[in-house]
Design an enzyme around this catalytic site. Sequence first.
Site, PDB file in Angstrom:
ATOM      1  N   ARG A  79       0.664  -1.082   0.045  1.00 22.73           N
ATOM      2  CA  ARG A  79      -0.014   0.043  -0.061  1.00 22.73           C
ATOM      3  C   ARG A  79       0.784   1.263  -0.024  1.00 22.73           C
ATOM      4  NH1 ARG A  79      -2.693  -3.899   2.730  1.00 22.73           N
ATOM      5  NH2 ARG A  79      -4.841  -4.240   2.103  1.00 22.73           N
ATOM      6  N   HIS A 104      -0.887  -2.609  -4.532  1.00 21.53           N
ATOM      7  CA  HIS A 104      -0.271  -3.599  -5.602  1.00 21.53           C
ATOM      8  C   HIS A 104      -0.444  -2.983  -7.023  1.00 21.53           C
ATOM      9  CE1 HIS A 104      -0.092  -6.364  -2.463  1.00 21.53           C
ATOM     10  NE2 HIS A 104      -1.353  -6.962  -2.543  1.00 21.53           N
ATOM     11  N   HIS A 174       2.869 -13.047  -5.573  1.00 19.97           N
ATOM     12  CA  HIS A 174       1.677 -13.143  -4.707  1.00 19.97           C
ATOM     13  C   HIS A 174       0.968 -14.570  -4.668  1.00 19.97           C
ATOM     14  CE1 HIS A 174      -1.720 -11.824  -2.252  1.00 19.97           C
ATOM     15  NE2 HIS A 174      -1.228 -10.545  -2.184  1.00 19.97           N
ATOM     16  N   ASP A 246      -1.727  -9.827   8.520  1.00 20.57           N
ATOM     17  CA  ASP A 246      -1.477  -9.360   7.134  1.00 20.57           C
ATOM     18  C   ASP A 246      -0.707  -8.111   7.282  1.00 20.57           C
ATOM     19  OD1 ASP A 246      -1.777  -8.418   4.652  1.00 20.57           O
ATOM     20  OD2 ASP A 246      -3.818  -7.633   4.592  1.00 20.57           O
ATOM     21  N   GLU A 309       5.116 -12.869   0.765  1.00 18.92           N
ATOM     22  CA  GLU A 309       5.478 -12.025  -0.198  1.00 18.92           C
ATOM     23  C   GLU A 309       6.689 -11.169   0.346  1.00 18.92           C
ATOM     24  OE1 GLU A 309       1.888  -9.264  -0.908  1.00 18.92           O
ATOM     25  OE2 GLU A 309       1.042 -10.906   0.376  1.00 18.92           O
TER      26      GLU A 309
HETATM   27  C1  GAL Z   1      -2.053  -8.892   0.180  1.00 18.96           C
HETATM   28  C2  GAL Z   1      -2.621  -7.706   1.241  1.00 18.96           C
HETATM   29  C3  GAL Z   1      -3.874  -8.018   1.656  1.00 18.96           C
HETATM   30  C4  GAL Z   1      -4.879  -8.298   0.698  1.00 18.96           C
HETATM   31  C5  GAL Z   1      -4.353  -9.179  -0.378  1.00 18.96           C
HETATM   32  C6  GAL Z   1      -5.214  -9.432  -1.498  1.00 18.96           C
HETATM   33  O1  GAL Z   1      -0.980  -8.774  -0.266  1.00 18.96           O
HETATM   34  O2  GAL Z   1      -1.653  -7.363   2.181  1.00 18.96           O
HETATM   35  O3  GAL Z   1      -4.347  -6.808   2.660  1.00 18.96           O
HETATM   36  O4  GAL Z   1      -5.170  -6.820   0.068  1.00 18.96           O
HETATM   37  O5  GAL Z   1      -2.915  -8.950  -0.715  1.00 18.96           O
HETATM   38  O6  GAL Z   1      -6.415  -9.820  -1.271  1.00 18.96           O
END
Ligand code: GAL
Length: 342
Positions: A79, A104, A174, A246, A309
Amino acid sequence: MRHMRFGQLPDGQAVDLHTIGTAPGPVLELLTLGATVHRLEVTCGDGVRRNVVLGHATVADRLASDAYLGATVGRYANRIAHGRFELAGREVVVGTHDRGNSLHGGPDGFDRRLWEVVSAGADHAALRLVSPDGDQGFPGELTAQVRYEVADGMVRVRHEATTDATTVVNLTNHSYFNLDGDGAGSVDHHLLSLDADAYVPVDPTGIPLGEPVPVDGTPFDFRAAAPIGPAVRSNDPQVVSARGIDHDVLVRGEGLRRAAVLESPATSTRLELWSDQPGLQVYTGNFLDGSLRSSLGKAYRQGDGIALEPQLHPDTPHHPDWPSAVLEPGERYVHVLEWRFD
Ligand code: GAL
């Protein structure tokens, strides 16, 4: 290398699937859409071959999803607060589609682009994307390349990028892992260990609150291998607010080194993640709510996979003292990660 048509985009452009590697070693299926890991078949510890990553059955499922299953995410993974930051003396405004923040790379990120296969062989494939100046608001034409290589029980992923004007870059893969096989259910019983002594607390929208804090005495303490289930059910306010883990952890050391180990006692399968990045976003599939389907048609529910990630820390444009995402013309961004299976 074998390839076939996987599907097509709404405008008719073909999405291809390329396969590299040979059993009993890892066999990796890649999509040109998002330079995505579609399937990764390995010999598990019990001798059975399984696909250990989550993936969608069709292009339409993938485009309708916001889970980024297996995709290459960019131009800026994770973010950026409010999608606004200062770069080289001017304000940059990028697309926001996640609770007011950029996530992303923006609404039309690299995961939704057709990448061009620029070289391929039995054990490797390299894909390239040219992202124009102003793409999602990011300055500079960026040329990104991701090279996948399969060798001796491991997969190596090398991300590279160059630019023609000052910009920011943070690319990662991802993939969500389930070492009992895609669609086998929850990974709560998987054992996780992280080579990390600190993590970054975040606000309810996933933006770093400030400086990293020690994992000591928190559910983020995976310095010794521990099952995922108890941590994601903890009443720690950080876990409650994120509906699980997360969070970015600070990987100890520098250069290509081990960052995490994931192990399933059920299939005796063990994965080591190696990375040269300072951070690792650990995401326990908190938003999987049964609405997305696997390539075998099974519903993905919360915790059915874990994404590990490697990347820079989140929101670096607002944290000048953290390792920088700025890329200048003439420089080359390089990020290498490895998935090593026993
Ligand atoms: C992760 C992110 C989460 C969510 C996910 C996709 O990388 O940290 O908050 O957005 O991707 O659903």
